[in-house]
Write a protein that holds these residues in place. Structure first.
Motif, PDB file in Angstrom:
ATOM      1  N   UNK B  42      -5.653  44.039  25.678  1.00 54.27           N
ATOM      2  CA  UNK B  42      -6.290  42.992  26.498  1.00 54.27           C
ATOM      3  C   UNK B  42      -5.523  41.686  26.331  1.00 54.27           C
ATOM      4  N   UNK B  43      -5.386  40.957  27.422  1.00 51.14           N
ATOM      5  CA  UNK B  43      -4.803  39.621  27.336  1.00 51.14           C
ATOM      6  C   UNK B  43      -5.922  38.661  26.970  1.00 51.14           C
ATOM      7  N   UNK B 109     -11.952  32.886  23.585  1.00 52.00           N
ATOM      8  CA  UNK B 109     -12.258  31.783  24.500  1.00 52.00           C
ATOM      9  C   UNK B 109     -13.304  30.845  23.901  1.00 52.00           C
ATOM     10  N   UNK B 110     -13.157  29.561  24.216  1.00 47.13           N
ATOM     11  CA  UNK B 110     -14.119  28.576  23.711  1.00 47.13           C
ATOM     12  C   UNK B 110     -15.509  28.776  24.307  1.00 47.13           C
ATOM     13  N   UNK B 116      -9.983  34.509  27.631  1.00 46.93           N
ATOM     14  CA  UNK B 116     -10.066  33.343  28.507  1.00 46.93           C
ATOM     15  C   UNK B 116      -9.960  33.737  29.978  1.00 46.93           C
ATOM     16  N   UNK B 117      -9.394  34.905  30.243  1.00 52.90           N
ATOM     17  CA  UNK B 117      -9.247  35.368  31.638  1.00 52.90           C
ATOM     18  C   UNK B 117     -10.453  36.219  32.010  1.00 52.90           C
ATOM     19  N   UNK B 118     -11.597  35.583  32.165  1.00 56.89           N
ATOM     20  CA  UNK B 118     -12.813  36.350  32.467  1.00 56.89           C
ATOM     21  C   UNK B 118     -13.373  36.045  33.860  1.00 56.89           C
ATOM     22  N   UNK B 119     -12.621  35.240  34.625  1.00 60.03           N
ATOM     23  CA  UNK B 119     -13.082  34.958  35.988  1.00 60.03           C
ATOM     24  C   UNK B 119     -12.098  35.494  37.026  1.00 60.03           C
ATOM     25  N   UNK B 120     -12.667  36.221  37.997  1.00 59.38           N
ATOM     26  CA  UNK B 120     -11.809  36.725  39.074  1.00 59.38           C
ATOM     27  C   UNK B 120     -11.705  35.687  40.185  1.00 59.38           C
ATOM     28  N   UNK B 121     -10.526  35.573  40.780  1.00 59.45           N
ATOM     29  CA  UNK B 121     -10.346  34.668  41.900  1.00 59.45           C
ATOM     30  C   UNK B 121     -11.187  35.167  43.078  1.00 59.45           C
TER      31      UNK B 121
END
Lengths: 122, 122
Positions: B42-43, B109-110, B116-121
């Motif tokens: 996972x990134x 992630x804070x 930190x990449x947990x939102x999809x465009x």
């Protein structure tokens, strides 16, 4: 057919609205893009995108970047043919970094390697 | 014991020499660092490093970054405790991007999210 076109337009405008929320300004208009193989989860490369490159990626479905050395738009594979179809785009918590999840078995590196990250430090 | 210390010193100086080959100048002294979970792939996040932050990472074995907003060195987890032990560091083909492969199950992630990449465009 009309309904499909309508759905497509809705999705398209929703994406354009999302692009507007990306904080390009924080990084002087250009933010880093990590490219990951959606199946193997290998990290293939790191590129950069401005608003134009991200919009072209969304519009075409193929990974586009902004070349910081040549100061121009480029599509991954435009010369090598090793295009990167983008299945999903993720945005980080600060909205100033992107992750393209791509579906491609082709080499991502100009050296012919699968990944640009093929050298260990040391 | 002396032999072990000698081996350690050799490795340490080899790493310092490798750090000298990184092209920090191309990006005004600060280059992007992708952080990936070495087990799940996972990134987790994207940070930045200058030569100092990379050297501290090599010396301590814990992920260090350079804060571009506060203009200071920071260690991941210095406040939250969610440190990221770095098992391997990869360099990209242009020597101007890094990949820290870390061994940590903690949230990166804070926001408390794993990545930190947990939102999809869109």
């Amino acid at each position: 057919m009309i309904e499909n076109s309508y759905t497509f337009l809705i999705q398209y405008f929703r994406l354009l609205k999302s692009i507007d929320k990306i904080d390009f300004e924080k990084r002087n208009g250009i933010i880093p893009v990590v490219v990951q193989d959606i199946r193997t989860k290998d990290i293939l490369m790191l590129g950069y995108a401005n608003k134009y490159a991200l919009t072209k990626t969304v519009e075409t479905g193929n990974a586009h970047f902004w070349s910081t050395s040549h100061n121009r738009l480029w599509m991954k594979g435009e010369e090598s043919g090793n295009i990167q179809p983008v299945e999903k785009i993720l945005v980080d918590c600060d909205s100033d970094a992107l992750l393209y999840l791509v579906n491609s078995m082709k080499p991502a590196c100009h050296t012919g390697n699968r990944s640009c990250f093929h050298n260990e430090l040391g």
